[in-house]
Motif scaffolding. Structure first.
Motif, short mmCIF file in Angstrom:
data_model
loop_
_atom_site.label_atom_id
_atom_site.label_comp_id
_atom_site.label_asym_id
_atom_site.label_seq_id
_atom_site.Cartn_x
_atom_site.Cartn_y
_atom_site.Cartn_z
N GLU A 99 30.98 43.69 37.72
CA GLU A 99 31.25 43.42 36.18
C GLU A 99 30.48 44.89 35.91
N PRO A 120 41.66 43.49 45.93
CA PRO A 120 42.23 42.25 44.75
C PRO A 120 43.27 42.96 44.28
N GLU A 121 43.81 43.80 44.47
CA GLU A 121 45.18 43.92 44.05
C GLU A 121 46.60 43.25 44.61
N THR A 143 41.82 34.67 47.11
CA THR A 143 40.47 34.37 46.49
C THR A 143 39.52 34.41 47.54
N ALA A 194 36.11 37.83 40.07
CA ALA A 194 34.97 36.99 39.30
C ALA A 194 35.12 35.75 39.73
N PRO A 195 36.81 35.19 40.35
CA PRO A 195 36.49 34.09 40.41
C PRO A 195 35.92 33.89 42.14
N THR A 236 37.85 46.01 39.14
CA THR A 236 38.49 44.75 39.53
C THR A 236 37.83 43.31 39.31
N TYR A 237 36.73 43.26 38.49
CA TYR A 237 36.07 42.71 38.16
C TYR A 237 37.16 40.76 38.02
N GLU A 238 37.60 41.18 36.70
CA GLU A 238 38.81 40.03 37.12
C GLU A 238 39.57 39.51 37.99
N SER A 239 39.86 39.86 38.95
CA SER A 239 40.25 39.77 40.95
C SER A 239 39.00 39.20 41.29
N HIS A 248 27.02 39.45 40.11
CA HIS A 248 27.08 39.35 38.95
C HIS A 248 27.35 40.71 37.95
#
Length: 488
Positions: free
Chosen positions: A319, A33-34, A250, A328-329, A323-326, A315
């Protein structure tokens, strides 16, 4: 003794695959995700290699499995010789065509074909060597090299890139080297366990084996393998062209995590391939149907247990991660493609039954129908909706559901074989009921506790009821064995 050795190979195969997938999952959650754009580029290159390597193999690996059991020892060696020779020759021819054709294409991403070529060559020989290892029932070690080396190499390459210790192109070069290393190690292991003798006199081989039948089968297998890319891997080529490499990254995070469900099926299908071929050649459909039902039920049980745990806990798990923001999609991609994998597992080894029968041409027809469905639906979702990569995931689910239904219907009408029985229905209803009940239970005071109690409760209740109701033979066998061990 033979059955015990086969079970050991299946067990080792599954463990190795899960070690590889665990490495992949860790990397997917904490490293990839980075830099999702670089991940998208890597998956794009891998997809191109998936176009090229079936051309290099040209069905030789499937033909090796199909014709090998019926040959005498000398001709078995000649068949393997011929397979190695043809893959080498076709690899050179593919490179020459690529070199001559490249000046006529004004395409920004053409450079990635040159990065993909050495990976494709390695994959072509690895595919052939793995098939020979399957004939020898020595699949565990080649699987170790195949599944572990790239899984370790990619996160290492990512770390180097993230710390600016290498450029993008140099990082890709390091990743290519990992595939070359994998090929060398698998070749060394195979030739240590197989008394390979160079013999390029193929006349005695084709005196025992029909040359026409060999090439017909090889070409149909090639068409199926080549078509399979467009059916199963076209997403990673289409997403960068319509969206971006970042969106491709993603999507592939979701693919990686959803693919964990398929590991048991991969091992079982690979190791049952010679058995299925033998049953069909001896017309032993009764025993084949028993295996068909047994394996489908076992794989559905494993897949449904894993999928229900993912559905209930994904989920809460994400959470908890930095790296949740990356990540989540990718959640809807994981859930949609995970269900897709579950359907494929539930239908058992239907592709293998068709591939190793005289009706193997049907696989080709069904694959090309799947290509039209998948490409058409991808174009619809990408151009006519705003669903983006979620639409691509729905495209795969719809296409694969129709594909599997068509194969089930064909097998039933042709062989009168069917992988589902009344016990299968009870198993499906059990998973559905348990999953719904656990889903609507109240959440715990914190996310970690909710994750733990919902996933654990779901797994425990399902395994307990499956054991008590004797719905899956393998579950009953292993639980009884564990209980006996604890009572000592």
């Amino acid at each position: 003794m033979e059955k015990k050795a086969r079970f050991k190979q299946v067990f080792l195969f599954t463990i190795i695959n899960y070690v590889g997938i665990l490495i992949g999952i860790f990397s997917t959650l904490f490293i990839y995700p980075e830099n999702k754009e670089f991940l998208g580029i890597i998956r794009y290159i891998e997809s191109i290699s998936q176009i090229l390597f079936p051309i290099m193999v040209l069905g030789a690996s499937h033909a090796l499995i199909n014709f090998y059991p019926a040959l005498n020892e000398e001709n078995k060696n000649r068949l393997f010789n011929y397979s190695v020779f043809s893959v080498g020759l076709l690899s050179v021819a593919t490179f020459v065509v690529l070199l001559l054709a490249s000046p006529f294409f004004n395409w920004g991403n053409l450079q990635y074909f040159y990065f993909a070529f050495p990976i494709a060559v390695a994959l072509a020989f690895v595919e052939l060597f793995k098939r020979q290892a399957t004939n020898l029932e020595k699949l565990a070690v080649p699987t170790l090299f195949e599944k572990i080396i790239p899984k370790i190499a990619l996160p290492v390459v990512f770390v180097l890139l993230l710390h600016k210790s290498s450029s993008v192109n140099v990082s890709i070069g390091y990743y290519i080297i990992s595939y070359v290393l994998m090929f060398v190690l698998i070749a060394a292991y195979l030739f240590r366990n197989y008394k390979f003798r160079f013999n390029f006199d193929f006349k005695p081989l084709y005196a025992e084996l029909s040359r026409k039948e060999y090439f017909r089968y090889s070409l149909y297998s090639f068409a199926g393998s080549f078509g399979s890319f467009f059916a199963f891997r076209i997403d990673s080529l289409m997403i960068p062209e319509f969206l971006s490499f970042d969106a491709n990254g993603t999507f592939n995070i979701g693919v990686t995590l959803a693919s964990a469900l398929a590991i048991p099926a991969t091992g079982v299908f690979a190791l049952y391939a010679p058995i299925i071929s033998n049953y069909l050649k001896t017309d032993n459909l009764k025993e084949l149907n028993v295996k068909y039902i047994e394996v489908a039920k076992m794989l559905f049980c494993i897949g449904a247990l894993l999928y229900s745990c993912i559905f209930l806990g994904i989920h809460f798990l994400f959470e908890l991660l930095p790296t949740y923001e990356s990540l989540a999609p990718s959640i809807p991609i994981i859930l949609i493609l995970g269900f897709n994998v579950l359907i494929n597992m539930a239908t058992g080894f239907n592709s293998e039954i068709i591939s190793y029968s005289k009706y193997y041409r049907f696989n080709l027809i069904s694959i090309f129908v799947l290509i039209i469905l998948n490409v058409g639906l991808n174009l619809f979702f990408l151009k006519c909706t705003d669903l983006g990569i979620v639409g691509v995931a729905y495209s795969s689910l719809i296409s694969m559901s129709i594909f599997n239904a068509a194969k089930l219907l064909f097998i039933y009408r042709t062989f009168k074989l069917f992988p589902f029985d009344y016990g299968f229905l009870k198993l499906a209803l059990l998973f559905l009921f348990t999953g719904v009940v656990v889903y609507f239970l109240p959440d715990a005071p914190n996310k970690l506790l909710t994750l733990f109690y919902k996933v654990s409760l779901n797994a425990a209740v399902n395994v307990f009821l499956i054991y008590k109701l004797k719905l899956v033979y393998q579950v009953t066998f292993w639980v009884n064995k564990a209980l006996t061990w604890f009572k000592r």
